[in-house]
Design an enzyme around this catalytic site. Structure first.
Site, mmCIF file in Angstrom:
data_model
loop_
_atom_site.group_PDB
_atom_site.id
_atom_site.type_symbol
_atom_site.label_atom_id
_atom_site.label_comp_id
_atom_site.label_asym_id
_atom_site.label_seq_id
_atom_site.Cartn_x
_atom_site.Cartn_y
_atom_site.Cartn_z
ATOM 1 N N CYS A 1 -5.606 -3.120 2.168
ATOM 2 C CA CYS A 1 -5.544 -3.117 3.631
ATOM 3 C C CYS A 1 -6.894 -3.170 4.334
ATOM 4 C CB CYS A 1 -4.741 -1.902 4.106
ATOM 5 S SG CYS A 1 -4.102 -2.102 5.797
ATOM 6 N N GLU B 1 0.838 -1.198 0.000
ATOM 7 C CA GLU B 1 0.000 0.000 0.000
ATOM 8 C C GLU B 1 0.880 1.258 0.000
ATOM 9 O OE1 GLU B 1 -3.536 1.860 2.895
ATOM 10 O OE2 GLU B 1 -2.342 0.131 3.531
ATOM 11 N N LYS C 1 -8.930 2.518 -2.394
ATOM 12 C CA LYS C 1 -9.317 1.800 -1.185
ATOM 13 C C LYS C 1 -10.803 2.035 -0.894
ATOM 14 C CE LYS C 1 -7.094 1.345 3.389
ATOM 15 N NZ LYS C 1 -5.980 1.973 4.164
#
Length: 600
Positions: A178, A60, A142
């Site tokens: 994540c 990330e 994300k």
């Protein structure tokens, strides 16, 4: 630990087993260093290609570093990130690496307005992209944004609304970032709906003590929910107070662990996988949580069958004390090196805190780059002075003695201080001396305070709190003793000299600012104090709950009052390595001016 191999699922049309060699690159990034991070990505992409990888994956925000914090609000930095991504894609192709698809995290912006979140077009996004043949062939943001602890992602970003799927060598690979795994819903069930054969999540999840067990169970659970093999790639290194410990994990659809990478080590983790073939009627359109499937096809045909080489390693786990100690070393090393320093300065009292800090520093930057100063006063015991010198002999750090008695006497003659003011003067003289040497010689000063002292305000502003970094800021006193014992034991097992003198571990803790002083003159015994602090600071328990757990009410009242009134001191303490779920700082944000008290 159970290990499984993903089932061999044959393509009904070709009879071939879809195979994939996955390269999970546990890399270290520096926030804002786009050029340096690019070099890291190119180097490890080349390494992945030379070892026959079919997909190279990076963590990330590997291109920008993580967390970027308010840099995300600078449009110049966002545009620089986007430009660096395009330049990286072109460079990989120019250097003969363009045929290897590369998944990499970066900072992007949303092209459209987001009225649901009250944000205009151009709002930053925590994003990732697939690079192939010199182009960005797929990008996404994300979906789940963390907004707790050290995370402020709702402050900076708007979420993505797609379910990215990369079809590579006849395999559908779902992609996530994540928090998409840490929260329920979203891309995990969407990966099942999309009939993905592999789910890849890129992460920059900070280290916390015991988090590796939580992380493993999370990935196992999500793999079963997604119904496919799941690869969790994590960052390594340090950024300010955060440490990233790697520990990348690959889990089969049944929840069995296929492979697990080392903790804290930068490197390329290769794995040959047999995966389900992409479904000829895989769904399109909007699926779970309103996510729209964004499928990009790079290659429909499976690879020619090959003999797997990397079938899955399971790196041994560090024991709890070694894990914490390693995190402290990594955090300090990253702070020193990434900020352009070469050497550190430590005030050596002969006590346990400065001894542990010195040992960590020697392991982090080498004893030749550690400078220790003993600064005895009229109240310093002979054994403390001897313990400081013995520590220097054992570790090989640079050592000198500068008595503060003459300076102290001059101040006392002028001001005639008594009591606490007299005690604090000694600490502040030492702090001034350390900062003067720092300015003169170019070292950064390390503050030796531990979490117990910071919690109750048992430190002196502009004295023992001075410094650029506090390596044990998030370590309770009881853990300081345990880590010191572990470090000595580890040295003995390696045939080395234990760095910390036994006397520093066994003698009663004392600031030695008045005759016969010991910490328990002002504080409860540390095991009791730390048990109360863990409940109040780390778990946010109130006074009644702590008393109900068996602690004396009067002691709880006294301790909590000390914690509450010391907030202004903690605000002025330097950053330090986070090892717990709640470090003083971003994890725990309380007003200094505060009329609320847990106790009457």
């Amino acid at each position: 630990m159970t290990r499984t191999t993903p089932l061999r699922l044959f393509d009904d049309y070709t009879g071939r087993v879809p195979q994939l060699r996955l390269a999970l690159n546990q890399t270290d990034s520096r926030v804002g260093d786009l050029a340096g991070n690019t070099e890291t990505i190119v180097r490890w992409t080349r390494h992945s290609a030379e070892r026959g990888a079919h997909l190279a994956v990076f963590p990330e925000m590997a291109l920008t570093g993580y967390p970027v914090e308010d840099l995300a609000l600078r449009s110049s930095f966002v545009e620089a990130s986007r430009a660096a991504l395009r330049a990286l894609a072109a460079r990989l192709a120019d250097e003969g690496l363009g045929e290897l698809p590369v998944l990499v995290g970066y900072l992007d912006r949303c092209e459209t307005a987001q009225p649901k979140y009250g944000q205009p077009a151009g709002t930053p996004q925590n994003a990732a992209a697939v690079l192939h043949r010199g182009r960005v062939v797929l990008n996404f943001a994300k979906h789940h944004l963390p907004n707790y602890g050290v995370f402020d992602e709702f402050r900076y970003f708007v979420p993505g609304d797609t379910m990215p799927v990369l079809r590579l060598h006849g395999i559908d690979i779902a992609l996530a970032i994540c928090e998409d795994l840490w929260q329920d819903g979203g891309r995990v069930p969407a990966a099942r709906t999309a009939r993905a054969g592999l789910l890849v999540s890129i992460n920059a999840s900070p280290y916390e003590r015991n988090k590796d067990d939580t992380r493993l169970e999370l990935v196992r659970k999500r793999a079963q929910e997604a119904g496919c093999t799941t690869a969790y790639l994590a960052m390594v290194g340090g950024q300010d107070e955060l440490v990233f410990d790697g520990d990348s994990i690959v889990v089969g659809a049944d929840g069995g662990v296929v492979a697990r990478a080392p903790q804290f080590d930068e490197g390329c983790f290769l794995l040959d996988l047999d995966l389900p073939a992409a479904s000829p009627d895989a769904p399109d359109g909007v699926v779970d949580d309103g996510l729209r499937i964004d499928r990009v096809v790079l290659s429909e045909e499976p690879l020619q069958p090959y003999e797997p080489v990397h079938t899955g390693d399971y790196a041994e786990r560090l024991d709890d004390d070694e894990e914490v100690y390693t995190a402290l070393v990594v955090g300090l090393r990253a702070y020193v090196r990434k900020n352009g320093f070469r050497s550190v300065l430590v005030g050596l009292s002969g006590g346990i805190d400065s001894a542990l800090v010195a040992a960590i520093a020697c392991d982090a930057v080498g004893p030749e780059n550690v400078y220790g100063v003993s600064m005895p006063s009229r109240y310093s015991s002979e054994h403390s002075k001897e313990d400081a010198a013995e520590l220097a002999r054992r570790t090989g750090l640079n050592f000198r003695t500068v008595p503060i008695a003459p300076m102290f006497d001059t101040y006392m003659d002028a001001l005639h201080l008594t009591g606490l003011a007299e005690e604090n003067l000694q600490s502040r003289l030492r702090g001034t001396l350390l900062m003067a040497l720092s300015n003169q010689e170019g070292h950064i000063v390390l503050a030796p305070g531990n979490k117990s002292e910071l919690a109750v305000g048992y430190s002196t502003l502009y004295g023992d709190s001075v410094g650029a970094y506090g390596p044990i800021k998030d370590v309770y006193k009881t853990s300081v003793f345990r880590l010191a014992k572990w470090r000595n034991k580890a040295a003995e097992e390696r045939g080395q000299v234990p760095p910390i003198p036994e006397n520093s571990i066994t003698k009663p803790p004392s600031a030695e600012l008045r005759p016969g002083q010991v910490d328990t003159d002002s504080l409860p015994d540390y095991p009791v104090l730390d048990a109360i602090l863990e409940r109040y600071v780390d778990q946010d328990q109130g006074a009644d709950a702590i008393v109900a757990a068996g602690f004396d009410r009067e002691l709880v009242t006294k301790t909590l009052r000390m914690v509450d009134t010391a907030e202004y001191k903690r605000r002025q303490y330097p950053p330090g390595t986070k090892i717990s779920p709640k470090v003083f700082g971003k994890d725990r944000r309380l007003p200094i001016t505060n009329g609320w008290r847990e106790t009457a």
